[in-house]
Design a protein around this motif. Structure first.
Motif, short mmCIF file in Angstrom:
data_model
loop_
_atom_site.label_atom_id
_atom_site.label_comp_id
_atom_site.label_asym_id
_atom_site.label_seq_id
_atom_site.Cartn_x
_atom_site.Cartn_y
_atom_site.Cartn_z
N SER A 81 0.84 -1.19 0.00
CA SER A 81 0.00 0.00 0.00
C SER A 81 0.88 1.24 0.00
O SER A 81 2.05 1.19 0.34
N SER A 82 0.30 2.35 -0.38
CA SER A 82 1.08 3.60 -0.42
C SER A 82 1.52 3.98 0.99
O SER A 82 2.52 4.65 1.18
N ASN A 83 0.77 3.50 2.01
CA ASN A 83 1.15 3.78 3.39
C ASN A 83 2.52 3.18 3.71
O ASN A 83 3.35 3.81 4.35
N ARG A 84 2.74 1.94 3.29
CA ARG A 84 4.05 1.30 3.50
C ARG A 84 5.14 2.10 2.79
O ARG A 84 6.22 2.31 3.32
N LEU A 85 4.86 2.54 1.57
CA LEU A 85 5.84 3.32 0.81
C LEU A 85 6.18 4.61 1.55
O LEU A 85 7.32 5.04 1.57
N ASN A 86 5.18 5.22 2.17
CA ASN A 86 5.40 6.48 2.87
C ASN A 86 6.26 6.30 4.12
O ASN A 86 6.88 7.25 4.58
N GLN A 87 6.31 5.09 4.66
CA GLN A 87 7.10 4.82 5.85
C GLN A 87 8.59 4.62 5.53
O GLN A 87 9.43 4.71 6.41
N THR B 153 7.59 -2.46 -14.84
CA THR B 153 6.92 -3.70 -14.41
C THR B 153 7.84 -4.52 -13.52
O THR B 153 7.42 -5.02 -12.47
N ASP B 154 9.11 -4.64 -13.91
CA ASP B 154 10.09 -5.38 -13.10
C ASP B 154 10.24 -4.74 -11.72
O ASP B 154 10.26 -5.43 -10.70
N PHE B 155 10.35 -3.42 -11.69
CA PHE B 155 10.53 -2.71 -10.43
C PHE B 155 9.29 -2.88 -9.54
O PHE B 155 9.42 -3.11 -8.33
N MET B 156 8.11 -2.78 -10.15
CA MET B 156 6.87 -2.94 -9.38
C MET B 156 6.79 -4.35 -8.79
O MET B 156 6.32 -4.53 -7.67
N LYS C 257 6.25 -5.35 -4.91
CA LYS C 257 5.18 -6.23 -4.48
C LYS C 257 5.72 -7.46 -3.75
O LYS C 257 5.15 -7.91 -2.77
N THR C 258 6.87 -7.98 -4.21
CA THR C 258 7.51 -9.12 -3.54
C THR C 258 7.84 -8.78 -2.09
O THR C 258 7.71 -9.61 -1.20
N ARG C 259 8.26 -7.54 -1.88
CA ARG C 259 8.61 -7.09 -0.53
C ARG C 259 7.41 -6.52 0.22
O ARG C 259 7.55 -5.92 1.28
N ARG C 260 6.23 -6.66 -0.39
CA ARG C 260 4.97 -6.17 0.17
C ARG C 260 5.01 -4.68 0.48
O ARG C 260 4.44 -4.20 1.47
N LEU C 261 5.72 -3.94 -0.35
CA LEU C 261 5.80 -2.49 -0.17
C LEU C 261 4.72 -1.78 -0.98
O LEU C 261 4.42 -0.62 -0.76
#
Length: 79
Positions: free
Chosen positions: A1-7, A67-70, A74-78
């Motif tokens: 979720s964007s929340n994880r990214l913000n952390q 796509t690779d970066f995404m 997603k693998t890291r659940r970020l």
């Protein structure tokens, strides 16, 4: 979720620290740009268009890297 990214703590050099898991990663200028765009709520399509314009390449050329970066995020659940 964007929340994880913000952390995430991200240095200008591309060092990323995830305080939730204690894990750290490294990325490049492109990765920092993508994470910043995602944090602002932009879609993958919007990011693809911006990257293609910035690097003066076709959207198809950008799409595969994005796509690779995404997938890594997603693998890291970020995301």
């Amino acid at each position: 979720s964007s929340n994880r990214l913000n952390q995430l703590a991200i240095s200008q050099e591309g060092f990323i620290f995830d305080p939730e898991t204690g894990e750290s990663y490294t990325t490049n200028e492109l990765g920092i740009f993508v994470i910043d765009e995602l944090r602002q709520g932009h879609s993958e399509e919007q990011i693809t268009k911006k990257l293609a314009k910035h690097y003066e390449v076709t959207e198809d050329q950008v799409a595969m890297d994005l796509t690779d970066f995404m997938m890594h995020l997603k693998t890291r659940r970020l995301f």
